[in-house]
Write a protein that holds these residues in place. Structure first.
Motif, PDB file in Angstrom:
ATOM      1  N   ARG A   6       0.851  -1.191   0.000  1.00  0.00           N
ATOM      2  CA  ARG A   6       0.000   0.000   0.000  1.00  0.00           C
ATOM      3  C   ARG A   6       0.892   1.247   0.000  1.00  0.00           C
ATOM      4  O   ARG A   6       1.808   1.346   0.801  1.00  0.00           O
ATOM      5  CB  ARG A   6      -0.889  -0.046   1.250  1.00  0.00           C
ATOM      6  CG  ARG A   6      -1.935   1.037   1.285  1.00  0.00           C
ATOM      7  CD  ARG A   6      -2.843   0.960   2.514  1.00  0.00           C
ATOM      8  NE  ARG A   6      -2.069   0.958   3.737  1.00  0.00           N
ATOM      9  CZ  ARG A   6      -2.121  -0.010   4.652  1.00  0.00           C
ATOM     10  NH1 ARG A   6      -2.881  -1.058   4.474  1.00  0.00           N
ATOM     11  NH2 ARG A   6      -1.396   0.070   5.756  1.00  0.00           N
ATOM     12  N   PRO A   7       0.625   2.230  -0.866  1.00  0.00           N
ATOM     13  CA  PRO A   7       1.490   3.411  -0.919  1.00  0.00           C
ATOM     14  C   PRO A   7       1.260   4.424   0.198  1.00  0.00           C
ATOM     15  O   PRO A   7       2.067   5.320   0.381  1.00  0.00           O
ATOM     16  CB  PRO A   7       1.153   4.025  -2.279  1.00  0.00           C
ATOM     17  CG  PRO A   7      -0.247   3.602  -2.539  1.00  0.00           C
ATOM     18  CD  PRO A   7      -0.390   2.241  -1.908  1.00  0.00           C
ATOM     19  N   ARG A   8       0.144   4.308   0.924  1.00  0.00           N
ATOM     20  CA  ARG A   8      -0.175   5.264   1.990  1.00  0.00           C
ATOM     21  C   ARG A   8      -0.572   4.510   3.251  1.00  0.00           C
ATOM     22  O   ARG A   8      -0.946   3.352   3.199  1.00  0.00           O
ATOM     23  CB  ARG A   8      -1.342   6.160   1.560  1.00  0.00           C
ATOM     24  CG  ARG A   8      -0.993   7.047   0.387  1.00  0.00           C
ATOM     25  CD  ARG A   8      -2.210   7.703  -0.211  1.00  0.00           C
ATOM     26  NE  ARG A   8      -2.814   8.672   0.699  1.00  0.00           N
ATOM     27  CZ  ARG A   8      -4.014   9.185   0.519  1.00  0.00           C
ATOM     28  NH1 ARG A   8      -4.755   8.839  -0.515  1.00  0.00           N
ATOM     29  NH2 ARG A   8      -4.496  10.062   1.368  1.00  0.00           N
ATOM     30  N   TYR A   9      -0.505   5.230   4.375  1.00  0.00           N
ATOM     31  CA  TYR A   9      -1.011   4.663   5.618  1.00  0.00           C
ATOM     32  C   TYR A   9      -2.505   4.426   5.481  1.00  0.00           C
ATOM     33  O   TYR A   9      -3.185   5.086   4.680  1.00  0.00           O
ATOM     34  CB  TYR A   9      -0.759   5.621   6.794  1.00  0.00           C
ATOM     35  CG  TYR A   9       0.638   5.573   7.325  1.00  0.00           C
ATOM     36  CD1 TYR A   9       1.011   4.621   8.276  1.00  0.00           C
ATOM     37  CD2 TYR A   9       1.595   6.486   6.891  1.00  0.00           C
ATOM     38  CE1 TYR A   9       2.299   4.571   8.772  1.00  0.00           C
ATOM     39  CE2 TYR A   9       2.890   6.448   7.380  1.00  0.00           C
ATOM     40  CZ  TYR A   9       3.230   5.481   8.318  1.00  0.00           C
ATOM     41  OH  TYR A   9       4.504   5.439   8.805  1.00  0.00           O
ATOM     42  N   THR A  12      -7.545   5.308   8.689  1.00  0.00           N
ATOM     43  CA  THR A  12      -7.678   5.552  10.128  1.00  0.00           C
ATOM     44  C   THR A  12      -6.402   6.156  10.693  1.00  0.00           C
ATOM     45  O   THR A  12      -6.448   7.118  11.464  1.00  0.00           O
ATOM     46  CB  THR A  12      -8.002   4.238  10.874  1.00  0.00           C
ATOM     47  OG1 THR A  12      -9.231   3.727  10.363  1.00  0.00           O
ATOM     48  CG2 THR A  12      -8.105   4.453  12.363  1.00  0.00           C
ATOM     49  N   LEU A  13      -5.258   5.626  10.300  1.00  0.00           N
ATOM     50  CA  LEU A  13      -3.979   6.148  10.791  1.00  0.00           C
ATOM     51  C   LEU A  13      -3.718   7.560  10.300  1.00  0.00           C
ATOM     52  O   LEU A  13      -3.218   8.402  11.052  1.00  0.00           O
ATOM     53  CB  LEU A  13      -2.836   5.221  10.398  1.00  0.00           C
ATOM     54  CG  LEU A  13      -2.764   3.936  11.212  1.00  0.00           C
ATOM     55  CD1 LEU A  13      -1.843   2.920  10.548  1.00  0.00           C
ATOM     56  CD2 LEU A  13      -2.305   4.235  12.624  1.00  0.00           C
ATOM     57  N   ARG A  14      -4.065   7.838   9.069  1.00  0.00           N
ATOM     58  CA  ARG A  14      -3.869   9.203   8.548  1.00  0.00           C
ATOM     59  C   ARG A  14      -4.762  10.187   9.298  1.00  0.00           C
ATOM     60  O   ARG A  14      -4.310  11.263   9.693  1.00  0.00           O
ATOM     61  CB  ARG A  14      -4.156   9.251   7.041  1.00  0.00           C
ATOM     62  CG  ARG A  14      -3.136   8.487   6.220  1.00  0.00           C
ATOM     63  CD  ARG A  14      -3.216   8.780   4.725  1.00  0.00           C
ATOM     64  NE  ARG A  14      -4.532   8.831   4.157  1.00  0.00           N
ATOM     65  CZ  ARG A  14      -5.139   7.816   3.538  1.00  0.00           C
ATOM     66  NH1 ARG A  14      -4.542   6.637   3.415  1.00  0.00           N
ATOM     67  NH2 ARG A  14      -6.340   7.975   3.025  1.00  0.00           N
ATOM     68  N   ARG A  15      -6.005   9.830   9.508  1.00  0.00           N
ATOM     69  CA  ARG A  15      -6.920  10.726  10.228  1.00  0.00           C
ATOM     70  C   ARG A  15      -6.465  10.946  11.672  1.00  0.00           C
ATOM     71  O   ARG A  15      -6.499  12.071  12.175  1.00  0.00           O
ATOM     72  CB  ARG A  15      -8.334  10.162  10.195  1.00  0.00           C
ATOM     73  CG  ARG A  15      -8.982  10.267   8.832  1.00  0.00           C
ATOM     74  CD  ARG A  15     -10.418   9.766   8.856  1.00  0.00           C
ATOM     75  NE  ARG A  15     -10.904   9.638   7.511  1.00  0.00           N
ATOM     76  CZ  ARG A  15     -11.165   8.472   6.905  1.00  0.00           C
ATOM     77  NH1 ARG A  15     -11.002   7.328   7.546  1.00  0.00           N
ATOM     78  NH2 ARG A  15     -11.591   8.453   5.668  1.00  0.00           N
ATOM     79  N   HIS A 166      12.473  14.887   3.665  1.00  0.00           N
ATOM     80  CA  HIS A 166      12.141  13.721   2.843  1.00  0.00           C
ATOM     81  C   HIS A 166      11.444  14.145   1.553  1.00  0.00           C
ATOM     82  O   HIS A 166      11.723  13.588   0.486  1.00  0.00           O
ATOM     83  CB  HIS A 166      11.228  12.754   3.611  1.00  0.00           C
ATOM     84  CG  HIS A 166      11.955  11.853   4.544  1.00  0.00           C
ATOM     85  ND1 HIS A 166      12.586  10.705   4.137  1.00  0.00           N
ATOM     86  CD2 HIS A 166      12.158  11.933   5.874  1.00  0.00           C
ATOM     87  CE1 HIS A 166      13.135  10.105   5.176  1.00  0.00           C
ATOM     88  NE2 HIS A 166      12.898  10.836   6.247  1.00  0.00           N
ATOM     89  N   HIS A 167      10.544  15.110   1.661  1.00  0.00           N
ATOM     90  CA  HIS A 167       9.749  15.523   0.508  1.00  0.00           C
ATOM     91  C   HIS A 167      10.556  16.383  -0.474  1.00  0.00           C
ATOM     92  O   HIS A 167      10.523  16.146  -1.684  1.00  0.00           O
ATOM     93  CB  HIS A 167       8.515  16.287   0.984  1.00  0.00           C
ATOM     94  CG  HIS A 167       7.528  16.568  -0.097  1.00  0.00           C
ATOM     95  ND1 HIS A 167       6.780  15.577  -0.684  1.00  0.00           N
ATOM     96  CD2 HIS A 167       7.183  17.730  -0.700  1.00  0.00           C
ATOM     97  CE1 HIS A 167       6.010  16.118  -1.611  1.00  0.00           C
ATOM     98  NE2 HIS A 167       6.230  17.419  -1.640  1.00  0.00           N
ATOM     99  N   ARG A 168      11.299  17.366   0.039  1.00  0.00           N
ATOM    100  CA  ARG A 168      11.985  18.336  -0.819  1.00  0.00           C
ATOM    101  C   ARG A 168      13.407  17.941  -1.207  1.00  0.00           C
ATOM    102  O   ARG A 168      13.830  18.237  -2.324  1.00  0.00           O
ATOM    103  CB  ARG A 168      12.035  19.707  -0.127  1.00  0.00           C
ATOM    104  CG  ARG A 168      10.707  20.348   0.028  1.00  0.00           C
ATOM    105  CD  ARG A 168      10.233  20.814  -1.297  1.00  0.00           C
ATOM    106  NE  ARG A 168       8.976  21.520  -1.148  1.00  0.00           N
ATOM    107  CZ  ARG A 168       8.300  21.968  -2.167  1.00  0.00           C
ATOM    108  NH1 ARG A 168       8.755  21.814  -3.380  1.00  0.00           N
ATOM    109  NH2 ARG A 168       7.159  22.580  -1.971  1.00  0.00           N
ATOM    110  N   LEU A 175       6.300  11.742   3.188  1.00  0.00           N
ATOM    111  CA  LEU A 175       5.200  12.668   3.480  1.00  0.00           C
ATOM    112  C   LEU A 175       3.919  12.239   2.774  1.00  0.00           C
ATOM    113  O   LEU A 175       2.841  12.261   3.363  1.00  0.00           O
ATOM    114  CB  LEU A 175       5.589  14.091   3.086  1.00  0.00           C
ATOM    115  CG  LEU A 175       4.525  15.168   3.321  1.00  0.00           C
ATOM    116  CD1 LEU A 175       4.178  15.261   4.808  1.00  0.00           C
ATOM    117  CD2 LEU A 175       5.020  16.512   2.817  1.00  0.00           C
ATOM    118  N   LYS A 176       4.021  11.824   1.538  1.00  0.00           N
ATOM    119  CA  LYS A 176       2.840  11.434   0.767  1.00  0.00           C
ATOM    120  C   LYS A 176       2.109  10.256   1.391  1.00  0.00           C
ATOM    121  O   LYS A 176       0.890  10.131   1.231  1.00  0.00           O
ATOM    122  CB  LYS A 176       3.248  11.087  -0.669  1.00  0.00           C
ATOM    123  CG  LYS A 176       3.716  12.279  -1.462  1.00  0.00           C
ATOM    124  CD  LYS A 176       4.180  11.858  -2.830  1.00  0.00           C
ATOM    125  CE  LYS A 176       4.792  13.042  -3.547  1.00  0.00           C
ATOM    126  NZ  LYS A 176       5.423  12.647  -4.807  1.00  0.00           N
TER     127      LYS A 176
END
Length: 179
Positions: A6-9, A12-15, A166-168, A175-176
């Motif tokens: 999965r590319p994202r958390y 529930t974890l993101r929220r 990490h992002h820049r 971050l994504k």
């Protein structure tokens, strides 16, 4: 789909991440701005009670987040981190979770040992104090709570700077994964 593919958390974890970030900001604003009101005033009391309850909410959400993290795992970072960066990232995350749990416990212990009531919102009912009033202990706990809170500012700052790095700079998906 498993956590590594999965590319994202998980949602529930993101929220929970962003809700807790907002609550931490609210908690700090409430305690830092309580001085806008004179001691003993209703405004100052509201700021303190808000601080207490946002801290309690962070404590409870941290446990929900730990259970969700255990259940859902974390997506892999692409490209993968080197060994040292992975150890630093894990250490910072462990410190954050320790803060989410330790700070509210110290805070409520401070309130109770200082003889302060933690009122259930919108009622005149207080949580039962689980500690006797002990002003010297309250002072020591307050100092510890404040010192750890100051350290927490730095750990949060490190966390935010790392996300930007990490992002820049590194240009990975760290971050994504949380957006």
């Amino acid at each position: 789909m498993n956590a590594t593919a999965r590319p994202r958390y998980a949602p529930t974890l993101r929220r929970l991440h962003w809700l807790m970030a907002l609550l931490i900001l609210v908690t700090y604003v409430l305690i830092e701005q309580r001085g806008l009101f004179p001691r003993g005033s209703a405004g100052r009391s509201a700021m303190m009670q808000g601080h207490f309850w946002s801290g309690i909410a962070i404590f409870l959400l941290a446990w929900w987040r730990l259970v969700s993290r255990k259940r859902n795992g974390a997506p892999a970072i692409t490209p993968p981190l080197d060994w040292f960066s992975a150890v630093v990232a894990k250490t910072v995350h462990l410190l954050l979770y320790a803060f989410f749990i330790v700070m509210p416990v110290l805070g409520i212990m401070t309130a109770w040992s200082d003889g302060k009531q933690v009122l259930i919102p919108f009622t005149g009912v207080a949580l039962p104090a689980l500690m006797p009033v002990d002003k010297p202990l309250a002072h020591s706990l307050e100092d510890l709570h404040g010192a750890i809170g100051t350290a927490f500012y730095w750990v949060i700052g490190l966390h935010v700077l790392a996300a930007i790095w990490h992002h820049r700079i590194r240009r990975d998906d760290t971050l994504k994964r949380m957006l």
